[in-house]
Design a protein around this motif. Structure first.
Motif, PDB file in Angstrom:
ATOM      1  N   GLU A  22       2.250  -0.934  -9.164  1.00 15.86           N
ATOM      2  CA  GLU A  22       3.621  -0.529  -9.470  1.00 15.86           C
ATOM      3  C   GLU A  22       3.851   0.945  -9.136  1.00 15.86           C
ATOM      4  O   GLU A  22       4.929   1.324  -8.663  1.00 15.86           O
ATOM      5  N   TYR A  23       2.837   1.777  -9.357  1.00 20.14           N
ATOM      6  CA  TYR A  23       2.973   3.200  -9.048  1.00 20.14           C
ATOM      7  C   TYR A  23       3.165   3.399  -7.542  1.00 20.14           C
ATOM      8  O   TYR A  23       4.046   4.147  -7.106  1.00 20.14           O
ATOM      9  N   VAL A  24       2.346   2.715  -6.747  1.00 15.42           N
ATOM     10  CA  VAL A  24       2.488   2.827  -5.293  1.00 15.42           C
ATOM     11  C   VAL A  24       3.851   2.307  -4.853  1.00 15.42           C
ATOM     12  O   VAL A  24       4.518   2.906  -4.006  1.00 15.42           O
ATOM     13  N   ARG A  25       4.274   1.208  -5.439  1.00 14.95           N
ATOM     14  CA  ARG A  25       5.600   0.655  -5.113  1.00 14.95           C
ATOM     15  C   ARG A  25       6.696   1.686  -5.340  1.00 14.95           C
ATOM     16  O   ARG A  25       7.612   1.820  -4.513  1.00 14.95           O
ATOM     17  N   ASP A  26       6.621   2.408  -6.443  1.00 12.02           N
ATOM     18  CA  ASP A  26       7.698   3.320  -6.827  1.00 12.02           C
ATOM     19  C   ASP A  26       7.591   4.693  -6.182  1.00 12.02           C
ATOM     20  O   ASP A  26       8.574   5.448  -6.184  1.00 12.02           O
ATOM     21  N   HIS A  27       6.411   5.042  -5.626  1.00 10.69           N
ATOM     22  CA  HIS A  27       6.219   6.409  -5.151  1.00 10.69           C
ATOM     23  C   HIS A  27       5.762   6.514  -3.704  1.00 10.69           C
ATOM     24  O   HIS A  27       5.539   7.624  -3.213  1.00 10.69           O
ATOM     25  N   ALA A  28       5.649   5.389  -3.001  1.00  7.80           N
ATOM     26  CA  ALA A  28       5.137   5.443  -1.629  1.00  7.80           C
ATOM     27  C   ALA A  28       6.156   5.960  -0.635  1.00  7.80           C
ATOM     28  O   ALA A  28       5.830   6.189   0.531  1.00  7.80           O
ATOM     29  N   GLY A  29       7.401   6.138  -1.052  1.00  9.02           N
ATOM     30  CA  GLY A  29       8.423   6.718  -0.181  1.00  9.02           C
ATOM     31  C   GLY A  29       8.796   5.822   0.968  1.00  9.02           C
ATOM     32  O   GLY A  29       8.887   4.598   0.832  1.00  9.02           O
ATOM     33  N   THR A  30       8.968   6.409   2.155  1.00  8.53           N
ATOM     34  CA  THR A  30       9.477   5.674   3.319  1.00  8.53           C
ATOM     35  C   THR A  30       8.383   5.025   4.149  1.00  8.53           C
ATOM     36  O   THR A  30       8.606   4.647   5.284  1.00  8.53           O
ATOM     37  N   GLY A  31       7.173   4.921   3.636  1.00  6.81           N
ATOM     38  CA  GLY A  31       6.100   4.250   4.358  1.00  6.81           C
ATOM     39  C   GLY A  31       4.865   5.089   4.541  1.00  6.81           C
ATOM     40  O   GLY A  31       3.813   4.581   4.938  1.00  6.81           O
ATOM     41  N   ARG A  32       4.955   6.412   4.278  1.00 11.69           N
ATOM     42  CA  ARG A  32       3.789   7.263   4.436  1.00 11.69           C
ATOM     43  C   ARG A  32       2.713   6.920   3.417  1.00 11.69           C
ATOM     44  O   ARG A  32       1.532   6.974   3.711  1.00 11.69           O
ATOM     45  N   VAL A  34       1.038   7.132  -0.736  1.00  8.52           N
ATOM     46  CA  VAL A  34       0.793   8.082  -1.816  1.00  8.52           C
ATOM     47  C   VAL A  34      -0.713   8.321  -1.904  1.00  8.52           C
ATOM     48  O   VAL A  34      -1.521   7.408  -1.706  1.00  8.52           O
ATOM     49  N   SER A  35      -1.089   9.551  -2.197  1.00  9.70           N
ATOM     50  CA  SER A  35      -2.499   9.921  -2.146  1.00  9.70           C
ATOM     51  C   SER A  35      -3.266   9.456  -3.381  1.00  9.70           C
ATOM     52  O   SER A  35      -2.695   9.250  -4.453  1.00  9.70           O
ATOM     53  N   LEU A  36      -4.572   9.324  -3.200  1.00 12.78           N
ATOM     54  CA  LEU A  36      -5.463   8.954  -4.295  1.00 12.78           C
ATOM     55  C   LEU A  36      -5.385   9.983  -5.414  1.00 12.78           C
ATOM     56  O   LEU A  36      -5.331   9.633  -6.596  1.00 12.78           O
ATOM     57  N   LEU A  63      -2.148  -4.047  -1.338  1.00 12.39           N
ATOM     58  CA  LEU A  63      -2.171  -2.626  -0.998  1.00 12.39           C
ATOM     59  C   LEU A  63      -2.882  -2.434   0.334  1.00 12.39           C
ATOM     60  O   LEU A  63      -3.735  -3.238   0.720  1.00 12.39           O
ATOM     61  N   ILE A  64      -2.510  -1.375   1.028  1.00 12.07           N
ATOM     62  CA  ILE A  64      -3.197  -0.952   2.245  1.00 12.07           C
ATOM     63  C   ILE A  64      -3.605   0.501   2.048  1.00 12.07           C
ATOM     64  O   ILE A  64      -2.817   1.313   1.538  1.00 12.07           O
ATOM     65  N   ARG A  65      -4.851   0.850   2.456  1.00 10.26           N
ATOM     66  CA  ARG A  65      -5.277   2.246   2.428  1.00 10.26           C
ATOM     67  C   ARG A  65      -5.459   2.731   3.860  1.00 10.26           C
ATOM     68  O   ARG A  65      -6.240   2.164   4.629  1.00 10.26           O
ATOM     69  N   ASP A  66      -4.697   3.763   4.214  1.00 11.25           N
ATOM     70  CA  ASP A  66      -4.736   4.308   5.560  1.00 11.25           C
ATOM     71  C   ASP A  66      -6.138   4.845   5.866  1.00 11.25           C
ATOM     72  O   ASP A  66      -6.707   5.624   5.100  1.00 11.25           O
ATOM     73  N   ARG A  67      -6.701   4.442   7.004  1.00 11.00           N
ATOM     74  CA  ARG A  67      -8.069   4.830   7.343  1.00 11.00           C
ATOM     75  C   ARG A  67      -8.190   6.321   7.632  1.00 11.00           C
ATOM     76  O   ARG A  67      -9.260   6.908   7.421  1.00 11.00           O
ATOM     77  N   GLY A  70      -6.311   8.159   3.953  1.00 12.19           N
ATOM     78  CA  GLY A  70      -6.768   7.670   2.658  1.00 12.19           C
ATOM     79  C   GLY A  70      -5.639   7.371   1.690  1.00 12.19           C
ATOM     80  O   GLY A  70      -5.880   7.038   0.526  1.00 12.19           O
ATOM     81  N   TRP A  71      -4.390   7.486   2.167  1.00 15.29           N
ATOM     82  CA  TRP A  71      -3.237   7.252   1.290  1.00 15.29           C
ATOM     83  C   TRP A  71      -2.980   5.761   1.165  1.00 15.29           C
ATOM     84  O   TRP A  71      -3.295   4.974   2.062  1.00 15.29           O
ATOM     85  N   PHE A  72      -2.355   5.387   0.039  1.00 15.49           N
ATOM     86  CA  PHE A  72      -2.065   3.985  -0.260  1.00 15.49           C
ATOM     87  C   PHE A  72      -0.593   3.665  -0.029  1.00 15.49           C
ATOM     88  O   PHE A  72       0.286   4.491  -0.302  1.00 15.49           O
ATOM     89  N   ARG A  73      -0.349   2.462   0.444  1.00 16.37           N
ATOM     90  CA  ARG A  73       1.017   1.939   0.531  1.00 16.37           C
ATOM     91  C   ARG A  73       0.969   0.438   0.308  1.00 16.37           C
ATOM     92  O   ARG A  73      -0.111  -0.155   0.313  1.00 16.37           O
ATOM     93  N   LEU A  74       2.139  -0.169   0.114  1.00 10.21           N
ATOM     94  CA  LEU A  74       2.187  -1.611  -0.132  1.00 10.21           C
ATOM     95  C   LEU A  74       1.718  -2.383   1.086  1.00 10.21           C
ATOM     96  O   LEU A  74       2.002  -2.008   2.227  1.00 10.21           O
ATOM     97  N   GLY A  75       1.034  -3.503   0.822  1.00  6.58           N
ATOM     98  CA  GLY A  75       0.543  -4.346   1.897  1.00  6.58           C
ATOM     99  C   GLY A  75       1.441  -5.541   2.163  1.00  6.58           C
ATOM    100  O   GLY A  75       2.424  -5.788   1.451  1.00  6.58           O
TER     101      GLY A  75
END
Length: 273
Positions: A22-32, A34-36, A63-67, A70-75
């Motif tokens: 839920e935190y990632v959903r609400d704070h991931a912004g426009t696709g970039r 959110v950091s660990l 969830l997806i973690r950018d290689r 290392g930031w997380f966004r919705l999968g």
């Protein structure tokens, strides 16, 4: 009987994992994303705990973690869940309780319709049996141009839909039926301004109706609801009172279907717009 420790721990972990999602959903912004570090600090947990909780979410594509960052966004899994939920929604089911509450609030007959060009088709009806009952029947159809629900729908369709209705004919059924295409077009402009449509004795000589559109998760109009009564009860002053109430109910149903429409018929703007 209390649950075994292992089961309680699993339940607690699930709730905490959902908190991360839920935190990632609400704070991931426009696709970039959110950091660990930000997740850990804002949720007041260790980074290692966030990683542990995120692992099954990543495995489920929630969830997806950018290689690289290392930031997380919705999968993509969240999209599949959303689509499955939206496909399970049914207009009549979503509207049942709001329609009942509307009838209780206004004390008049309420209808729910869908559009089958060039007609509207009644799919639900709630009425107060102590009042004069309307002659409408579930499953019956009426040309859209002479109903409040039809105008509420047509106001949010394109020019081609308007031409289809006009081409089907606009024969008068009462002395007040709108039979002129340009007058109908002006009525649709008014609907878009006020949010609700009016049938002023256009379909039945002693009945007034007030209607508002219903939108789906794509913000496309999928139906309309109305309040109908005899003109002795539904006076012009009463129409102005009922109109905003019908609009709010239409929005309640629309939001239950996933729409982002606001009272003026436009999509709700996000905080980042």
């Amino acid at each position: 009987m209390t649950a075994p420790p292992a089961r309680r721990n699993q339940s607690s972990s699930l709730r905490r994992a959902l908190t991360v999602l839920e935190y990632v959903r609400d704070h991931a912004g426009t696709g970039r994303g959110v950091s660990l570090t930000r997740i850990a600090e804002d949720l007041d947990v260790n980074k290692s705990t966030v990683l542990r909780l995120a692992t099954p979410l990543i495995e489920a594509d929630l969830l997806i973690r950018d290689r690289e960052t290392g930031w997380f966004r919705l999968g993509h899994g969240t999209l599949r869940l959303g689509q499955a939920y939206l496909s399970s929604l049914d207009l009549r089911t979503a509207a049942a309780e709001p329609l009942r509450l509307l009838q209780h609030a206004v004390g008049e007959t309420c209808h729910l319709v869908v559009y089958e060009p060039p007609d509207v088709v009644y799919i639900d009806k709630v009425e107060n049996e102590t009042n004069v009952r309307m002659g409408s029947r579930i499953g019956s159809r009426v040309p859209a141009y002479r109903t409040a629900t039809g105008k509420a729908i047509l106001a949010w369709l394109d020019e081609e839909a308007f031409r289809v209705v006009v081409a089907a004919g606009m024969a008068p059924v009462t002395a007040h039926t709108i039979t002129n295409p340009e007058r109908l077009r002006a009525e649709l402009d008014r609907v878009r301004r006020t949010g609700y449509a009016i049938d002023d004795r256009e379909n039945e000589p002693e009945v007034r109706c007030v209607a508002a559109p219903v939108f789906d998760h794509t913000d496309a109009v999928v139906g309309a609801l109305s309040v109908s009564s005899l003109t002795t009860r539904m006076t012009p002053a009463r129409v102005r009172e009922v109109g905003p109430v019908v609009v709010r109910t239409g929005l309640d149903i629309s939001h239950a279907l996933g729409s982002s429409r606001t009272r003026d018929g436009n999509p709700r703007r996000s905080a980042t717009d």
